[in-house]
Design a protein around this motif. Structure first.
Motif, PDB file in Angstrom:
ATOM      1  N   PHE A 141       0.729  -1.232  -0.056  1.00  0.00           N
ATOM      2  CA  PHE A 141       0.005   0.020  -0.078  1.00  0.00           C
ATOM      3  C   PHE A 141       0.810   1.138  -0.270  1.00  0.00           C
ATOM      4  O   PHE A 141       0.296   2.376   0.139  1.00  0.00           O
ATOM      5  N   GLN A 142       2.131   1.238   0.073  1.00  0.00           N
ATOM      6  CA  GLN A 142       2.914   2.331   0.132  1.00  0.00           C
ATOM      7  C   GLN A 142       3.635   2.595  -1.357  1.00  0.00           C
ATOM      8  O   GLN A 142       3.987   3.825  -1.343  1.00  0.00           O
ATOM      9  N   SER A 143       3.769   1.537  -1.985  1.00  0.00           N
ATOM     10  CA  SER A 143       4.414   1.861  -3.181  1.00  0.00           C
ATOM     11  C   SER A 143       3.423   2.177  -4.505  1.00  0.00           C
ATOM     12  O   SER A 143       2.545   1.421  -4.658  1.00  0.00           O
ATOM     13  N   PHE A 144       3.774   3.296  -5.130  1.00  0.00           N
ATOM     14  CA  PHE A 144       3.037   3.878  -6.325  1.00  0.00           C
ATOM     15  C   PHE A 144       3.454   2.686  -7.363  1.00  0.00           C
ATOM     16  O   PHE A 144       2.507   2.474  -8.391  1.00  0.00           O
ATOM     17  N   SER A 146       2.891  -0.359  -7.203  1.00  0.00           N
ATOM     18  CA  SER A 146       2.187  -1.294  -7.167  1.00  0.00           C
ATOM     19  C   SER A 146       1.005  -1.063  -8.145  1.00  0.00           C
ATOM     20  O   SER A 146       0.275  -2.042  -8.630  1.00  0.00           O
ATOM     21  N   LEU A 147       0.402   0.278  -8.362  1.00  0.00           N
ATOM     22  CA  LEU A 147      -0.633   0.504  -9.293  1.00  0.00           C
ATOM     23  C   LEU A 147      -0.177  -0.124 -10.922  1.00  0.00           C
ATOM     24  O   LEU A 147      -1.118  -0.605 -11.552  1.00  0.00           O
ATOM     25  N   THR A 148       0.908   0.330 -11.032  1.00  0.00           N
ATOM     26  CA  THR A 148       1.348  -0.397 -12.403  1.00  0.00           C
ATOM     27  C   THR A 148       1.375  -1.560 -12.518  1.00  0.00           C
ATOM     28  O   THR A 148       1.073  -2.272 -13.651  1.00  0.00           O
ATOM     29  N   ILE A 149       1.778  -2.378 -11.482  1.00  0.00           N
ATOM     30  CA  ILE A 149       1.695  -3.949 -11.280  1.00  0.00           C
ATOM     31  C   ILE A 149       0.215  -4.441 -11.572  1.00  0.00           C
ATOM     32  O   ILE A 149      -0.009  -5.315 -12.232  1.00  0.00           O
ATOM     33  N   PHE A 174      -6.010   3.939  -1.791  1.00  0.00           N
ATOM     34  CA  PHE A 174      -6.319   5.254  -2.076  1.00  0.00           C
ATOM     35  C   PHE A 174      -6.678   5.721  -0.535  1.00  0.00           C
ATOM     36  O   PHE A 174      -6.289   6.858  -0.289  1.00  0.00           O
ATOM     37  N   ILE A 175      -7.457   4.812   0.376  1.00  0.00           N
ATOM     38  CA  ILE A 175      -7.608   5.381   1.792  1.00  0.00           C
ATOM     39  C   ILE A 175      -6.321   5.383   2.555  1.00  0.00           C
ATOM     40  O   ILE A 175      -6.268   6.582   3.243  1.00  0.00           O
TER      41      ILE A 175
END
Length: 242
Positions: A141-144, A146-149, A174-175
């Motif tokens: 939940f900390q790594s941006f 992760s959204l790419t993955i 997002f929360i």
């Protein structure tokens, strides 16, 4: 010239005829109603970058549109300009006409049907599956990144179970990044509401995921992240300038 009072005495009164309740927050004016359990919203913003500029946005939990789209679908400009109280009042009348002639029909046309996810992915079972999914794919939940993955996984594995665990992950991401809370909406299922502490600023992670699978160019997960970030930054700048 008190813009808020003029809006309250003109637009707010007019929109109340259509069932919209009025609320002000800094340089933003919100109008919200509920139709058959679905929330529909109108927002008027005062620009921090352009002098004497307003815009009006229409949205629900799934999508949004600027008023300029109704006037010229190829127009990317969202702001309208005024010079004095007289021109401001004329602009607000224009907003009223757009709302009456176009936006009310638009709201009716986009009211969702059959949009409840088939599973409650906030259940303990799906939370456990989401944790295992995160471990297997080295996301957090900390790594941006992760959204790419997540986007890559959804392109390669658009399975129902993957949809549920990624919906949970995106909502939690997002929360934790912006603030907000999970609620179970009777029409939409699990949604995140009051993002960044902004009342009525809600998003539906399940729809983000299913829309991305259907059209990744138009409904990017990272695009949702950027939109939320820019919106909150804009509201923060409004607060600091007051």
């Amino acid at each position: 010239m008190n813009i808020a009072k003029i809006i309250e005495s003109t637009v707010a009164n007019e929109f109340s005829k259509y069932g919209f309740n009025y609320e002000k927050s800094n340089n933003t004016w919100f109008f919200t109603r509920e139709v058959n359990g679905f929330k529909e919203n109108i927002r008027i913003d005062k620009s921090n970058w352009y002098e004497n500029a307003l815009r009006i946005i229409y949205y629900n939990n799934i999508t949004s549109v600027a008023s300029t789209h109704f006037e010229n679908k190829n127009n990317v400009e969202e702001w309208y300009y005024y010079e004095d109280e007289e021109s401001l009042r004329k602009l607000l009348v224009h907003f009223q006409n757009i709302t009456q002639n176009y936006a009310l029909k638009w709201f009716e046309s986009i009211r969702p049907k059959n949009i409840l996810p088939p599973e409650n992915f906030l259940s303990e079972l799906w939370k456990l599956k989401a944790k295992e999914f995160m471990k297997q794919n080295d996301i957090n939940f900390q790594s941006f990144e992760s959204l790419t993955i997540i986007e890559r996984i959804l392109q390669n594995e658009p399975l129902e179970g993957t949809v549920f665990v990624t919906s949970y992950f995106i909502g939690e991401f997002f929360i934790r990044k912006f603030g907000g809370e999970w609620v179970i909406d009777g029409n939409f299922g699990p949604v995140i509401q009051n993002i960044g502490g902004i009342k009525g600023f809600n998003r539906n992670p399940y729809k983000m995921v299913t829309n991305y699978i259907r059209n990744p160019q138009e409904y990017s997960i990272i695009g949702h992240y950027t939109t939320i970030l820019n919106t909150l930054d804009s509201l923060k700048n409004q607060n600091s300038n007051e």
